[in-house]
Design a protein around this motif. Structure first.
Motif, PDB file in Angstrom:
ATOM      1  N   ALA A   1       0.841  -1.201   0.000  1.00 50.02           N
ATOM      2  CA  ALA A   1       0.000   0.000   0.000  1.00 50.02           C
ATOM      3  C   ALA A   1       0.873   1.247   0.000  1.00 50.02           C
ATOM      4  CB  ALA A   1      -0.923  -0.001   1.213  1.00 50.02           C
ATOM      5  N   ARG A   2       0.317   2.338  -0.487  1.00 51.73           N
ATOM      6  CA  ARG A   2       1.040   3.614  -0.550  1.00 51.73           C
ATOM      7  C   ARG A   2       0.437   4.577   0.460  1.00 51.73           C
ATOM      8  NH1 ARG A   2       3.457   6.238  -5.702  1.00 51.73           N
ATOM      9  NH2 ARG A   2       4.483   8.027  -4.761  1.00 51.73           N
ATOM     10  N   LEU A   3       1.293   5.392   1.085  1.00 52.31           N
ATOM     11  CA  LEU A   3       0.840   6.369   2.067  1.00 52.31           C
ATOM     12  C   LEU A   3       1.090   7.777   1.552  1.00 52.31           C
ATOM     13  CD1 LEU A   3      -0.222   7.091   4.904  1.00 52.31           C
ATOM     14  CD2 LEU A   3       2.161   7.009   5.708  1.00 52.31           C
ATOM     15  N   ALA A   4       0.048   8.602   1.549  1.00 54.17           N
ATOM     16  CA  ALA A   4       0.164  10.013   1.185  1.00 54.17           C
ATOM     17  C   ALA A   4      -0.134  10.840   2.435  1.00 54.17           C
ATOM     18  CB  ALA A   4      -0.808  10.367   0.067  1.00 54.17           C
ATOM     19  N   CYS A   5       0.877  11.573   2.932  1.00 53.98           N
ATOM     20  CA  CYS A   5       0.726  12.430   4.104  1.00 53.98           C
ATOM     21  C   CYS A   5       0.364  13.833   3.614  1.00 53.98           C
ATOM     22  CB  CYS A   5       2.014  12.468   4.916  1.00 53.98           C
ATOM     23  SG  CYS A   5       2.594  10.850   5.438  1.00 53.98           S
ATOM     24  N   VAL A   6      -0.787  14.342   4.056  1.00 50.79           N
ATOM     25  CA  VAL A   6      -1.314  15.591   3.517  1.00 50.79           C
ATOM     26  C   VAL A   6      -1.612  16.562   4.647  1.00 50.79           C
ATOM     27  CG1 VAL A   6      -3.175  16.640   2.157  1.00 50.79           C
ATOM     28  CG2 VAL A   6      -2.326  14.374   1.556  1.00 50.79           C
ATOM     29  N   THR A   7      -1.244  17.817   4.450  1.00 46.49           N
ATOM     30  CA  THR A   7      -1.673  18.886   5.349  1.00 46.49           C
ATOM     31  C   THR A   7      -2.175  20.044   4.500  1.00 46.49           C
ATOM     32  OG1 THR A   7      -1.082  20.128   7.341  1.00 46.49           O
ATOM     33  CG2 THR A   7       0.520  20.129   5.553  1.00 46.49           C
ATOM     34  N   VAL A   8      -3.128  20.788   5.028  1.00 45.75           N
ATOM     35  CA  VAL A   8      -3.735  21.898   4.281  1.00 45.75           C
ATOM     36  C   VAL A   8      -3.451  23.203   5.010  1.00 45.75           C
ATOM     37  CG1 VAL A   8      -5.851  22.830   3.284  1.00 45.75           C
ATOM     38  CG2 VAL A   8      -5.572  20.354   3.514  1.00 45.75           C
ATOM     39  N   ILE A   9      -2.905  24.180   4.280  1.00 40.79           N
ATOM     40  CA  ILE A   9      -2.620  25.486   4.864  1.00 40.79           C
ATOM     41  C   ILE A   9      -3.438  26.548   4.139  1.00 40.79           C
ATOM     42  CG2 ILE A   9      -0.296  24.763   5.504  1.00 40.79           C
ATOM     43  CD1 ILE A   9       0.781  26.441   3.184  1.00 40.79           C
ATOM     44  N   SER A  10      -3.577  27.679   4.787  1.00 37.85           N
ATOM     45  CA  SER A  10      -4.331  28.783   4.197  1.00 37.85           C
ATOM     46  C   SER A  10      -3.491  29.491   3.149  1.00 37.85           C
ATOM     47  CB  SER A  10      -4.734  29.775   5.287  1.00 37.85           C
ATOM     48  OG  SER A  10      -5.213  30.976   4.715  1.00 37.85           O
ATOM     49  N   PRO A  11      -4.079  29.900   2.028  1.00 39.71           N
ATOM     50  CA  PRO A  11      -3.318  30.644   1.019  1.00 39.71           C
ATOM     51  C   PRO A  11      -2.693  31.906   1.585  1.00 39.71           C
ATOM     52  CG  PRO A  11      -5.428  29.937   0.126  1.00 39.71           C
ATOM     53  CD  PRO A  11      -5.465  29.645   1.585  1.00 39.71           C
ATOM     54  N   GLY A  12      -3.293  32.467   2.611  1.00 35.20           N
ATOM     55  CA  GLY A  12      -2.756  33.682   3.201  1.00 35.20           C
ATOM     56  C   GLY A  12      -1.375  33.491   3.785  1.00 35.20           C
ATOM     57  N   GLN A  13      -1.046  32.266   4.169  1.00 38.55           N
ATOM     58  CA  GLN A  13       0.257  32.021   4.771  1.00 38.55           C
ATOM     59  C   GLN A  13       1.392  32.142   3.771  1.00 38.55           C
ATOM     60  OE1 GLN A  13      -1.639  28.448   6.989  1.00 38.55           O
ATOM     61  NE2 GLN A  13       0.374  28.774   7.866  1.00 38.55           N
ATOM     62  N   THR A  14       1.114  31.863   2.493  1.00 42.46           N
ATOM     63  CA  THR A  14       2.156  32.009   1.475  1.00 42.46           C
ATOM     64  C   THR A  14       2.032  33.323   0.729  1.00 42.46           C
ATOM     65  OG1 THR A  14       0.764  30.777  -0.068  1.00 42.46           O
ATOM     66  CG2 THR A  14       2.431  29.539   1.134  1.00 42.46           C
ATOM     67  N   SER A  15       0.799  33.835   0.547  1.00 46.41           N
ATOM     68  CA  SER A  15       0.635  35.099  -0.165  1.00 46.41           C
ATOM     69  C   SER A  15       1.201  36.254   0.630  1.00 46.41           C
ATOM     70  CB  SER A  15      -0.851  35.345  -0.465  1.00 46.41           C
ATOM     71  OG  SER A  15      -1.586  35.454   0.739  1.00 46.41           O
ATOM     72  N   ALA A  16       1.270  36.088   1.952  1.00 48.72           N
ATOM     73  CA  ALA A  16       1.842  37.139   2.773  1.00 48.72           C
ATOM     74  C   ALA A  16       3.351  37.240   2.606  1.00 48.72           C
ATOM     75  CB  ALA A  16       1.495  36.883   4.242  1.00 48.72           C
ATOM     76  N   SER A  17       3.930  36.196   2.010  1.00 45.77           N
ATOM     77  CA  SER A  17       5.369  36.202   1.787  1.00 45.77           C
ATOM     78  C   SER A  17       5.725  37.226   0.723  1.00 45.77           C
ATOM     79  CB  SER A  17       5.828  34.809   1.348  1.00 45.77           C
ATOM     80  OG  SER A  17       5.430  33.848   2.299  1.00 45.77           O
ATOM     81  N   SER A  18       6.843  37.884   0.903  1.00 50.88           N
ATOM     82  CA  SER A  18       7.219  38.971   0.004  1.00 50.88           C
ATOM     83  C   SER A  18       7.905  38.498  -1.253  1.00 50.88           C
ATOM     84  CB  SER A  18       8.128  39.963   0.727  1.00 50.88           C
ATOM     85  OG  SER A  18       9.288  39.290   1.213  1.00 50.88           O
ATOM     86  N   ASP A  19       8.439  37.300  -1.264  1.00 53.07           N
ATOM     87  CA  ASP A  19       9.115  36.809  -2.465  1.00 53.07           C
ATOM     88  C   ASP A  19       8.957  35.311  -2.582  1.00 53.07           C
ATOM     89  OD1 ASP A  19      11.010  35.581  -0.747  1.00 53.07           O
ATOM     90  OD2 ASP A  19      12.150  37.455  -0.669  1.00 53.07           O
TER      91      ASP A  19
END
Length: 491
Positions: free
Chosen positions: A357-375
């Motif tokens: 069997a294959r295992l996929a480890c997934v987490t979900v973050i808010s787009p705001g956490q990356t869009s707030a990044s400046s670059d």
């Protein structure tokens, strides 16, 4: 039987034109004769060739396709409409599907790029997986039998050589020989074993090899001896012919083309997963090799193949259920050690009962956490930080024989993101933490686990927190240095 002329009528269908004339059948565009109910889609009629020089397999293949087409469902096969009997005029009427077969890309002036090849291969694998879930193996996959719709999805054509586990295998009973297209036939088919879903995975490997190199991996042998060579022979590595080909794609292709079925992908869903997530592929010597397999290895395989006793084919649906893709949803905000521990224990139990069997480890973050990044670099660092958390969570599992991948998704609707991921990757089982709110709260607030449980396309296991007191200190020591509880995210 001579060609039907345009305007000819047959059992309430009017022939418009012949659009294909092959070695086993003619295919016509048809429509219902005036006065009949419009089905809402265009039609084609397939009529088997039955002249004195045509082989018996033409009629047997017609019977097989008639038998199988009536029970297949879903978007990856043409819709069945009607059939004519052998005593009068045998024919099959089905949906006419718009698109281009994979031959279009093989015949194009320029070879398709790696991204296109991966998309075509993944679409084909998903269509094949749908077929296997219905206990049917195609056994004649080749570029002409895979049609790609404008939306990128694949439709499989021509089931005349197929095998359905719940129906008699007429070809095996009546012909007593290897049946299939010589260039794409799998090793086990050469020795008469039909119905193994991994035979279709081998054929997809041949197609991917063609798309990447422009050549057939084993040529087009016309004798039984020529076809038997693939029981022990590996083709030249694709990167020997195309040095710029990425190692991960060669890894995928050569795994599909393993002579022994047990060494190929365990299901077409696993193959599609790799083609859609190439960054998660572990490249071995198989993917790095540019010289080919040595004589010694081929000789040992030849000796083994000479005395090998091939086992009956597994039931396709049962086989792929034994090697599922398991997804675990890992929360990263306000998460307790007991939750992380309990999730790991549940995943270990699920993997332990399903070798391969294959295992996929997934987490979900808010787009705001990356869009707030400046670059871009800071955005990449955010993803890497969350990936590091997933790696750290999975490290204590130490489950050899299981592939593990890690995925950070961005979405405002966490539950929908998890459901979409599970559906898009043919996940068979979702493991996630149960809601920590009381039952009274859940009556008024639909929590993420409840939403996923309601909409999930597969089985879901909701895990309650359960951590032995003596293990609490040890778990906390493992997780606290890495797990970041200050990240502001919904899940």
């Amino acid at each position: 039987m001579k060609l039907l002329e345009p305007g000819a009528e047959l059992d309430g269908f009017t022939v418009e034109e012949c659009i294909h004339s092959g070695g086993m059948a003619h295919i016509y565009r048809v429509r219902y004769t005036e006065g009949a109910i419009n089905p809402g889609f265009q039609l084609v009629m397939k009529v088997p060739r039955m002249t004195a020089g045509d082989g018996a397999e033409n009629i047997v293949s017609f019977e097989v396709e008639y038998q199988i087409m009536q029970v297949l469902t879903g978007s990856h096969v043409p819709r069945f409409v009607a059939a004519g009997d052998l005593e009068n005029v045998p024919y099959l009427v089905m949906e006419y599907v718009h698109g281009q077969t994979l031959e279009h890309w093989l015949e194009a002036p320029e070879r398709p790029d790696v991204g296109t090849i991966a998309r075509l291969g993944a679409a084909t694998a998903l269509a094949v997986h749908s077929l296997h879930q219905q206990n049917t193996v195609h056994l004649d996959l080749k570029p002409a039998n895979v049609l790609i719709r404008p939306d990128g999805s694949a439709v499989l054509l021509d089931f005349g050589l197929s095998c359905n586990a719940h129906y008699p295998d007429l070809l095996a009973e009546q012909l007593r020989k290897a049946v299939g297209s010589p260039a794409w036939i799998a090793p086990e088919q050469v020795v008469g074993v039909r119905g193994d879903p991994r035979s279709d995975i081998f054929a997809i490997g041949v197609i991917l090899y063609q798309l990447t190199t422009g050549e057939l991996p084993f040529g087009a042998p016309q004798t039984a001896g020529g076809m038997r060579q693939r029981l022990w022979m590996d083709p030249p590595p694709p990167r020997k012919l195309q040095p710029n080909l990425p190692e991960w794609l060669q890894e995928v292709i050569l795994r599909c083309l393993e002579p022994e079925a047990d060494k190929r992908y365990p299901s077409a869903a696993h193959l599609a997963f790799d083609l859609r997530h190439p960054e998660q592929i572990t490249v071995t010597e198989r993917g790095r090799n540019t010289t080919g397999t040595g004589f010694g290895t081929h000789f040992k395989r030849w000796l083994k193949a000479a005395g090998m006793h091939y086992q009956p084919s597994p039931l396709p649906a049962q086989k792929i259920e034994e090697v599922p893709i398991i997804m675990v949803a890992i929360p990263h905000k306000d998460v307790l050690d007991s939750t992380l521990y309990s999730l790991r224990q549940a995943v270990a139990r699920s993997l332990g009962t399903r070798p391969g069997a294959r295992l996929a480890c997934v987490t979900v973050i808010s787009p705001g956490q990356t869009s707030a990044s400046s670059d871009e670099k800071s955005e990449t660092s955010v993803h890497r930080r969350y990936l590091a958390n997933l790696y750290q969570w999975a490290k204590p599992l130490d489950m050899p024989g299981h592939q593990t991948s890690y995925h950070v998704l961005e979405a405002n609707d966490v539950a929908q993101a998890l459901v979409n991921y599970a559906a898009g990757n043919h996940v068979s089982l979702i493991v996630m933490g149960a809601a920590t709110h009381g039952l009274k709260t859940q009556r008024f607030v639909a929590t993420v686990p409840i939403k996923v449980a309601m909409d999930a396309p597969c089985t879901i296991i909701l895990v309650k927190q359960a951590l032995p007191f003596e293990a609490l200190v040890e778990e906390a020591a493992k997780m606290k240095p890495v797990w970041n509880r200050d990240l502001d995210a919904p899940f």
